[in-house]
Design a protein around this motif. Structure first.
Motif, PDB file in Angstrom:
ATOM      1  N   SER A  77       0.827  -1.196   0.000  1.00 42.53           N
ATOM      2  CA  SER A  77       0.000   0.000   0.000  1.00 42.53           C
ATOM      3  C   SER A  77       0.867   1.254   0.000  1.00 42.53           C
ATOM      4  O   SER A  77       1.957   1.277   0.572  1.00 42.53           O
ATOM      5  CB  SER A  77      -0.924   0.014   1.220  1.00 42.53           C
ATOM      6  OG  SER A  77      -0.166  -0.115   2.416  1.00 42.53           O
ATOM      7  N   ILE A  78       0.336   2.281  -0.645  1.00 41.23           N
ATOM      8  CA  ILE A  78       1.013   3.565  -0.749  1.00 41.23           C
ATOM      9  C   ILE A  78       0.030   4.680  -0.420  1.00 41.23           C
ATOM     10  O   ILE A  78      -1.141   4.628  -0.843  1.00 41.23           O
ATOM     11  CB  ILE A  78       1.568   3.790  -2.176  1.00 41.23           C
ATOM     12  CG1 ILE A  78       2.630   2.747  -2.520  1.00 41.23           C
ATOM     13  CG2 ILE A  78       2.149   5.201  -2.330  1.00 41.23           C
ATOM     14  CD1 ILE A  78       3.085   2.794  -3.977  1.00 41.23           C
ATOM     15  N   PHE A  79       0.497   5.672   0.311  1.00 41.62           N
ATOM     16  CA  PHE A  79      -0.283   6.895   0.509  1.00 41.62           C
ATOM     17  C   PHE A  79       0.452   8.048  -0.144  1.00 41.62           C
ATOM     18  O   PHE A  79       1.619   8.298   0.150  1.00 41.62           O
ATOM     19  CB  PHE A  79      -0.490   7.200   1.998  1.00 41.62           C
ATOM     20  CG  PHE A  79      -1.178   8.526   2.231  1.00 41.62           C
ATOM     21  CD1 PHE A  79      -2.515   8.694   1.936  1.00 41.62           C
ATOM     22  CD2 PHE A  79      -0.472   9.623   2.744  1.00 41.62           C
ATOM     23  CE1 PHE A  79      -3.149   9.918   2.125  1.00 41.62           C
ATOM     24  CE2 PHE A  79      -1.092  10.839   2.941  1.00 41.62           C
ATOM     25  CZ  PHE A  79      -2.434  10.993   2.629  1.00 41.62           C
ATOM     26  N   TYR A  80      -0.236   8.737  -1.035  1.00 40.07           N
ATOM     27  CA  TYR A  80       0.317   9.917  -1.695  1.00 40.07           C
ATOM     28  C   TYR A  80      -0.455  11.139  -1.208  1.00 40.07           C
ATOM     29  O   TYR A  80      -1.674  11.238  -1.406  1.00 40.07           O
ATOM     30  CB  TYR A  80       0.212   9.779  -3.209  1.00 40.07           C
ATOM     31  CG  TYR A  80       0.553  11.052  -3.955  1.00 40.07           C
ATOM     32  CD1 TYR A  80       1.828  11.619  -3.863  1.00 40.07           C
ATOM     33  CD2 TYR A  80      -0.392  11.705  -4.743  1.00 40.07           C
ATOM     34  CE1 TYR A  80       2.133  12.801  -4.534  1.00 40.07           C
ATOM     35  CE2 TYR A  80      -0.083  12.862  -5.422  1.00 40.07           C
ATOM     36  CZ  TYR A  80       1.180  13.416  -5.305  1.00 40.07           C
ATOM     37  OH  TYR A  80       1.475  14.591  -5.964  1.00 40.07           O
ATOM     38  N   SER A  81       0.232  12.075  -0.589  1.00 40.57           N
ATOM     39  CA  SER A  81      -0.450  13.179   0.090  1.00 40.57           C
ATOM     40  C   SER A  81      -0.947  14.270  -0.837  1.00 40.57           C
ATOM     41  O   SER A  81      -1.807  15.071  -0.432  1.00 40.57           O
ATOM     42  CB  SER A  81       0.487  13.814   1.126  1.00 40.57           C
ATOM     43  OG  SER A  81       1.514  14.566   0.489  1.00 40.57           O
ATOM     44  N   GLY A  82      -0.433  14.341  -2.090  1.00 42.13           N
ATOM     45  CA  GLY A  82      -0.711  15.542  -2.853  1.00 42.13           C
ATOM     46  C   GLY A  82      -0.171  16.742  -2.089  1.00 42.13           C
ATOM     47  O   GLY A  82       0.843  16.639  -1.390  1.00 42.13           O
ATOM     48  N   ASP A  83      -0.828  17.877  -2.193  1.00 43.07           N
ATOM     49  CA  ASP A  83      -0.441  19.070  -1.431  1.00 43.07           C
ATOM     50  C   ASP A  83      -1.419  19.296  -0.293  1.00 43.07           C
ATOM     51  O   ASP A  83      -2.633  19.144  -0.475  1.00 43.07           O
ATOM     52  CB  ASP A  83      -0.433  20.310  -2.327  1.00 43.07           C
ATOM     53  CG  ASP A  83       0.788  20.374  -3.227  1.00 43.07           C
ATOM     54  OD1 ASP A  83       1.603  19.430  -3.181  1.00 43.07           O
ATOM     55  OD2 ASP A  83       0.923  21.366  -3.966  1.00 43.07           O
ATOM     56  N   SER A  84      -0.892  19.708   0.858  1.00 45.05           N
ATOM     57  CA  SER A  84      -1.775  19.911   1.999  1.00 45.05           C
ATOM     58  C   SER A  84      -1.073  20.658   3.113  1.00 45.05           C
ATOM     59  O   SER A  84       0.134  20.508   3.315  1.00 45.05           O
ATOM     60  CB  SER A  84      -2.255  18.561   2.548  1.00 45.05           C
ATOM     61  OG  SER A  84      -3.160  18.740   3.628  1.00 45.05           O
ATOM     62  N   GLY A  85      -1.845  21.456   3.838  1.00 41.94           N
ATOM     63  CA  GLY A  85      -1.401  21.906   5.138  1.00 41.94           C
ATOM     64  C   GLY A  85      -1.651  20.787   6.131  1.00 41.94           C
ATOM     65  O   GLY A  85      -2.406  19.840   5.846  1.00 41.94           O
ATOM     66  N   TYR A  86      -1.019  20.871   7.298  1.00 45.58           N
ATOM     67  CA  TYR A  86      -1.251  19.821   8.291  1.00 45.58           C
ATOM     68  C   TYR A  86      -2.635  20.004   8.892  1.00 45.58           C
ATOM     69  O   TYR A  86      -3.036  21.103   9.259  1.00 45.58           O
ATOM     70  CB  TYR A  86      -0.193  19.865   9.393  1.00 45.58           C
ATOM     71  CG  TYR A  86      -0.416  18.781  10.422  1.00 45.58           C
ATOM     72  CD1 TYR A  86      -0.109  17.459  10.131  1.00 45.58           C
ATOM     73  CD2 TYR A  86      -1.001  19.081  11.651  1.00 45.58           C
ATOM     74  CE1 TYR A  86      -0.354  16.447  11.038  1.00 45.58           C
ATOM     75  CE2 TYR A  86      -1.235  18.082  12.579  1.00 45.58           C
ATOM     76  CZ  TYR A  86      -0.915  16.757  12.268  1.00 45.58           C
ATOM     77  OH  TYR A  86      -1.175  15.768  13.171  1.00 45.58           O
ATOM     78  N   PHE A  87      -3.387  18.889   9.017  1.00 46.98           N
ATOM     79  CA  PHE A  87      -4.733  18.963   9.588  1.00 46.98           C
ATOM     80  C   PHE A  87      -5.108  17.607  10.175  1.00 46.98           C
ATOM     81  O   PHE A  87      -4.426  16.602   9.966  1.00 46.98           O
ATOM     82  CB  PHE A  87      -5.738  19.423   8.535  1.00 46.98           C
ATOM     83  CG  PHE A  87      -6.113  18.398   7.486  1.00 46.98           C
ATOM     84  CD1 PHE A  87      -7.433  18.180   7.156  1.00 46.98           C
ATOM     85  CD2 PHE A  87      -5.149  17.639   6.810  1.00 46.98           C
ATOM     86  CE1 PHE A  87      -7.802  17.257   6.188  1.00 46.98           C
ATOM     87  CE2 PHE A  87      -5.494  16.719   5.841  1.00 46.98           C
ATOM     88  CZ  PHE A  87      -6.835  16.526   5.528  1.00 46.98           C
ATOM     89  N   ALA A  88      -6.209  17.607  10.928  1.00 46.35           N
ATOM     90  CA  ALA A  88      -6.636  16.393  11.626  1.00 46.35           C
ATOM     91  C   ALA A  88      -7.029  15.280  10.668  1.00 46.35           C
ATOM     92  O   ALA A  88      -7.103  14.108  11.068  1.00 46.35           O
ATOM     93  CB  ALA A  88      -7.807  16.713  12.563  1.00 46.35           C
ATOM     94  N   GLY A  89      -7.266  15.617   9.412  1.00 44.94           N
ATOM     95  CA  GLY A  89      -7.675  14.614   8.440  1.00 44.94           C
ATOM     96  C   GLY A  89      -6.663  13.509   8.222  1.00 44.94           C
ATOM     97  O   GLY A  89      -7.035  12.398   7.837  1.00 44.94           O
TER      98      GLY A  89
END
Length: 378
Positions: free
Chosen positions: A260-272
């Motif tokens: 499995s792989i998780f790709y974050s894209g772009d994001s600020g840090y958040f509870a999600g």
């Protein structure tokens, strides 16, 4: 002075384009029914003061007056060419990723090839003659790529969605997996409707034995003066779904049920990120945005400390920092994100992977962590 003027023009054009909220009337049914969509635009799960025109003078003043150090490498960035022989030798029963630069990746999974946010253009810009220019060339050309099962897009910013690359890829790609609204852009560019699959947050599909789930991030979208936040943004969870098929598991004992792989894209840090970990994790490999952060946009990009925490939140085993090393998109030195995340990973016992561009990364085996950026500005 000429160079600063050019930079100003690009900054004005790009930032105004992604921050202005003048919206078109093209509202398809799935988009307007999305929980993230209201009053003509998409919204993050938590409200924050986003970049606006009122902040532009201060940011532009920084571009003019602030002294910057090591904006780009002085020496060539190391690169390993990706050849057809290298691709053919890869195992079909294990996921392998190649970093193509910035946030672009080539993935082989179950014998099929996928591209993540492929950007092949010389500049991450609406213009071909000005804007952030590549520090290095991609390790493989579009023409040399094998047939692509699918292209995975996180959002429509220029450093993640490349119009010319999309057009060049259309004839060798079976499908494009994109956020809500981005499909309309691809249609405008000439991509056939049958090739486009649009996703809202938490929607999934299974293709060629791989499950793709589009998950939330905290970011924004836009490519011009009239389309701010008209399209959605997000991250992707990529999992080998064959492990859920009992018959396949019995017939093929070599299938690994934890690829499995998780790709974050772009994001600020958040509870999600914690919710993603709870609902979709853990992950063998996380590809996490680590770069282009700044005090003037803290809610839409992460500092290295936050990137590391996001990796932990989603349940990552190995971390590959992305969104760095190819374009100048912030005020920090080009190598700073890599230096900082390496130190943080060591201090927190996180298994960090920093491959050179074009180097294959097998997500189930050990990988060397070479500081390839050292000495390039001496």
């Amino acid at each position: 002075m000429v160079k600063k003027t050019v930079v100003l023009l690009v900054v004005i054009g790009v930032i105004m384009g992604v921050c202005t909220a003048i919206f078109s009337e093209n509202k398809d049914e799935k988009r307007i029914n999305s929980a993230q969509y209201s009053q003509g635009k998409f919204h993050n799960s938590v409200h924050f003061d986003s970049m606006s025109l009122t902040k532009m003078p201060a940011i532009l003043a920084r571009y003019i007056t602030e002294k910057r150090v090591d904006v780009e490498p002085k020496k060539a960035i190391p690169l390993q060419k990706i050849t057809s022989e290298i691709l053919a030798a890869l195992p079909d029963d294990q996921m392998t990723v190649f970093r193509l630069g910035h946030s672009s990746f080539l993935l082989k999974a179950n014998g099929k090839y996928w591209l993540i946010d492929p950007v092949f253009s010389e500049r991450a810009s609406p213009f071909s003659f000005i804007g952030p220019k590549r520090f290095h060339q991609p390790p493989i050309t579009i023409e040399s790529l094998p047939n692509i099962e699918g292209v995975i897009i996180s959002h429509n910013h220029y450093d993640h969605l490349d119009k010319s690359a999309t057009n060049a890829l259309a004839n060798k790609v079976n499908r494009f997996l994109v956020p809500l609204g981005v499909g309309n852009e691809l249609l405008d560019w000439g991509v056939d409707q049958s090739q486009i699959l649009e996703f809202d947050w938490w929607e999934s599909t299974i293709i060629s034995g791989i499950e793709f789930t589009f998950a939330p991030t905290q970011h924004f979208s836009g490519r011009g003066l009239t389309d701010g936040n008209e399209t959605l943004w997000g991250s992707w969870a990529i999992k080998d779904s064959r492990a859920d098929d009992q018959k396949n598991r019995q017939e093929n004992s070599q299938i690994d049920d934890h690829q499995s792989i998780f790709y974050s894209g772009d994001s600020g840090y958040f509870a999600g990120f914690k919710e993603i970990g709870e609902r979709l994790g853990p992950f063998d490999l996380t590809i996490i945005e680590t770069g282009a952060y700044d005090k003037d946009w803290p809610d839409v990009h992460m500092t290295p400390e936050q990137s590391l925490q996001a990796h932990i939140d989603v349940g990552g085993k190995k971390m590959l920092p992305a969104h760095n090393g190819t374009f100048d998109l912030a005020f920090h030195a080009w190598y700073e994100p890599l230096v900082k995340i390496t130190e943080l990973a060591q201090n927190n016992n996180v298994d960090l992977i920093t491959p050179i561009v074009g180097e294959p990364v097998n997500i189930k085996t050990s990988q060397s962590n070479i500081a390839w950026w050292e000495g390039l500005n001496e």
